[in-house]
Every structure is written in structure tokens, then in C-alpha cells.
Write a protein that holds these residues in place. Structure first.
Motif, short mmCIF file in Angstrom:
data_model
loop_
_atom_site.label_atom_id
_atom_site.label_comp_id
_atom_site.label_asym_id
_atom_site.label_seq_id
_atom_site.Cartn_x
_atom_site.Cartn_y
_atom_site.Cartn_z
N TRP B 113 0.84 -1.22 0.00
CA TRP B 113 0.00 0.00 0.00
C TRP B 113 0.86 1.25 0.00
CZ3 TRP B 113 -3.51 -2.55 -1.78
CH2 TRP B 113 -4.10 -3.66 -1.17
N ASP B 114 1.98 1.13 0.62
CA ASP B 114 2.86 2.28 0.63
C ASP B 114 3.37 2.57 -0.78
OD1 ASP B 114 3.84 4.21 2.38
OD2 ASP B 114 5.85 3.32 2.30
N GLU B 115 3.70 1.51 -1.48
CA GLU B 115 4.11 1.66 -2.88
C GLU B 115 3.00 2.28 -3.70
OE1 GLU B 115 5.77 -1.61 -5.32
OE2 GLU B 115 6.13 -2.61 -3.41
N LEU B 116 1.80 1.78 -3.46
CA LEU B 116 0.64 2.30 -4.20
C LEU B 116 0.47 3.78 -3.96
CD1 LEU B 116 -2.00 2.06 -5.82
CD2 LEU B 116 -3.13 1.25 -3.73
N GLU B 117 0.60 4.16 -2.72
CA GLU B 117 0.44 5.58 -2.38
C GLU B 117 1.45 6.43 -3.14
OE1 GLU B 117 -0.82 6.08 1.68
OE2 GLU B 117 0.34 7.92 1.85
N ASN B 118 2.67 5.95 -3.16
CA ASN B 118 3.70 6.68 -3.90
C ASN B 118 3.39 6.75 -5.38
OD1 ASN B 118 5.16 7.12 -1.60
ND2 ASN B 118 6.42 5.27 -1.85
N HIS B 119 2.92 5.64 -5.88
CA HIS B 119 2.58 5.56 -7.30
C HIS B 119 1.53 6.61 -7.67
CE1 HIS B 119 2.00 3.52 -11.17
NE2 HIS B 119 0.70 3.60 -10.97
N ILE B 120 0.51 6.72 -6.85
CA ILE B 120 -0.56 7.70 -7.11
C ILE B 120 -0.05 9.12 -6.93
CG2 ILE B 120 -2.82 8.51 -6.38
CD1 ILE B 120 -3.48 5.65 -5.53
N ASN B 121 0.65 9.34 -5.85
CA ASN B 121 1.15 10.70 -5.60
C ASN B 121 2.08 11.17 -6.70
OD1 ASN B 121 -0.23 11.49 -3.28
ND2 ASN B 121 1.13 10.27 -1.99
N HIS B 122 2.77 10.23 -7.28
CA HIS B 122 3.67 10.59 -8.37
C HIS B 122 2.90 11.23 -9.52
CE1 HIS B 122 6.18 9.67 -12.00
NE2 HIS B 122 7.07 10.23 -11.23
N PHE B 123 1.75 10.71 -9.78
CA PHE B 123 0.89 11.26 -10.85
C PHE B 123 0.54 12.71 -10.54
CE2 PHE B 123 -3.23 12.13 -12.80
CZ PHE B 123 -3.12 11.57 -14.07
N PHE B 124 0.14 12.96 -9.32
CA PHE B 124 -0.26 14.31 -8.93
C PHE B 124 0.91 15.28 -8.92
CE2 PHE B 124 -3.65 11.98 -6.34
CZ PHE B 124 -4.54 12.03 -7.39
N GLU B 125 2.06 14.72 -8.70
CA GLU B 125 3.27 15.53 -8.64
C GLU B 125 3.69 15.98 -10.05
OE1 GLU B 125 5.99 17.42 -6.43
OE2 GLU B 125 4.46 16.11 -5.53
N GLU B 126 3.36 15.16 -11.01
CA GLU B 126 3.79 15.43 -12.38
C GLU B 126 2.88 16.38 -13.15
OE1 GLU B 126 6.62 13.98 -14.17
OE2 GLU B 126 7.08 13.92 -12.01
#
Ligand code: FES
Ligand code: FES
Lengths: 141, 141
Positions: B113-126
Motif C-alpha cells: 500500500w505504501d508503494e501504491l500511495e507513492n505511485h498515485i502521488n507521483h501522478f499528482f506531482e507530475e
DNA sequence: TATAAACCCGACTAAAATAGTCAAGTATCA
DNA sequence: TGATACTTGACTATTTTAGTCGGGTTTATA
């Protein structure tokens, strides 16, 4: 934007199952105790997993559940799909040509959310149960 | 796992604002009409956006809101952060060493889940606001 | 200087979704 | 025959979401 317990529990429970079902079926009571999930709630979840043929049940004493396929062949997508944990980012109906604002075109953010949905689903598509337990046993958790 | 209206509206409204604030401030009434979002609800959202200095307000007649920075410098991350739309995938408290099951170690799915969170946040960051309106004007929506 | 447009603020509420609980079964093994 | 464990459907409490409402204050302009 958060993951529900249903989805989280489904994956937790299956990860537990994948680890312990080598020989015998695993009872929900055991999973409940090991993972700290309500037994009654687990039953609901496993009922769905069984209907989607992710697990098989063995009734009676010494019964429990076993995986229907190899851990490697069970993707997170399959699990989430089975328990109706959907990723929903757009508000409109996708098939419709109408927008979420009731107007005749899609709203200005529609494509963005659609991209987001794909981005998230891609993650679930890439991960399978085996990955999950491998990672964990390596780290000895 | 779904996006809430608050987050969706915040981005919609700012995209609208980014398009129309060239000269004059844009009133919430206009945004409300164009995007089909409740005026009262928009006020709540803009109050937060203002506190986080994403927009500036102009009071009085002919007033409204303008962006505080260039569209290019406003990332989705900033917007979501301002309106408290958080991505939450783990159940446990991250800082704590305890797991979501109350045990002394993190649960078997925690890292996932932590990986998932990073994965999603990466989208918002870009993604930033400019990207968003560019895409749309190209497609003439 | 009155009026209306617009922002500002806090409290309240209805509806929906989530996360369970509960009760009454059936199958199987020892 | 008892205990274990799956099976099913209905029910409920809690939480979250998505608003609504009622009162402000500020300011341009007629
Ligand atoms: S989310 Fe699809 S039109 Fe707005
Ligand atoms: S989600 Fe962090 S320990 Fe389970």
C-alpha cells in the motif's frame, strides 16, 4: 481518495492464505486471528472470492479455503474486481457522451481523471500475490 | 477507491479560473454556472485554496478570485493538499512501528500500500494546471 | 450614499457509503 | 453426535461526504 478496508482485507487475507495453504486448507478463523480481521466480515469477502473462483472452499471440520490458482496467476486486479473494490475517478458515466455537469460535452477535467484511473489500474495489473509474499519473506516480516 | 467531489471540484474550478482570469478576477458565481458546482460548496473550497495561497481574493463588486501563481507552478499535489484531499492507502499510522492489526510489526500488505500511495502521488506531482488546460484547448473541449 | 455584487465564516444536516454484526442454516470429520 | 467450519441474507451502527443555511463584511458604481 482512499483504499477501503474491504479491498485491503481481501488482499491481506489472500496473502495469508498463499503463505499457509501449502498442504491443508486454511480456516477463516486462523486468518482472522493472524491478521486481526473480523471473522464475520471475512466470510462476506471470501464468499465473493469463491464466486469469482479465486479461492476454493473445503467444508466441514479441518476445512477452510485454498487458492484456486497459483499465487503468481492472481493479480491484484482480479482480487479487487472480485470484491467490487473499484477505482472510480470520473463522476460521469463513461459510456455516456454527457459530462458530469449535465452538459453535452465532457468536463474540462474528465480526461485527467481518466488518465489517473488508468495509472492506478496499471499498478494493480502489474502486481500479483506471489510478488507480495516474496517481498515479505525476503524482508522477514 | 474513489476520488471525492471536493478534490474533483477544486481542480475543475481552478482549471476554469486558469482559463478566464487573464484580466479580471473570476467570480464563484460564474464558475458555479459554467461548471455546474454548488456556489456554497465552492466557497468552502476556495476558502481553503486561499489559505494555502493558491488563489487570491478580490472583494466587493466585480470581485472574485485570481491565481496566486502561474498555472505552470500549481501542481495537482498542491491543490489536493490545500483542500485536504489525501491519498490514504495504509490503515496504520505511518510513523508508528505498530501494524494496522495492532501487532508490533507492520502487516504483510503494508509495503504494498505504501508503494501504491507513492505511485498515485507521483501522478499528482507530475501534473500541473497548465498541462491540464493545454490538453483541453488543443482538443477544443 | 444606497445598493447590489461578491467574498467570508461557522454551524448544521441529509444522504450515501463503509464496516461491520447477527441469526440461522448446511456439510464433514472424528 | 458433537464440533468445526463454510454459507447466506438481512440488519445496523458509524463515518464520511456533499452539501445547505444564515448570517456577516467589503467595495465598485449608480
Ligand atoms: S468527470 Fe467525466 S465529464 Fe466530468
Ligand atoms: S497497513 Fe500498515 S500495517 Fe497494515
Amino acid at each position: 481518495m482512499k483504499l477501503t478496508s474491504k479491498g485491503r482485507y481481501a488482499v491481506m487475507a489472500l496473502a495469508d492464505l498463499a503463505r499457509f495453504d501449502n498442504l491443508n486448507p486454511v480456516s477463516l478463523r486462523d486468518i482472522s486471528l493472524r491478521q486481526g480481521i473480523s471473522l464475520d466480515y471475512l466470510e462476506q469477502i471470501f464468499s465473493k472470492l469463491r464466486k469469482k473462483e479465486i479461492v476454493q472452499s473445503v467444508r466441514g471440520t479441518q476445512g477452510g479455503y485454498i487458492l484456486s490458482k497459483k499465487a503468481k496467476d492472481i493479480k491484484l486486479t482480479n482480487i479487487f474486481d472480485a470484491v467490487d473494490e473499484k477505482v472510480k475517478t470520473v463522476q460521469c458515466k463513461k459510456e455516456s457522451k454527457k459530462g458530469c455537469n449535465g452538459k453535452s460535452t465532457k468536463c474540462i477535467t474528465h480526461n485527467l481523471w481518466d488518465e489517473l484511473e488508468n495509472h492506478i489500474n496499471h499498478f494493480f495489473e502489474e502486481k500479483n500475490l506471489e510478488d507480495l509474499i516474496k517481498e515479505n519473506t525476503e524482508r522477514r516480516i
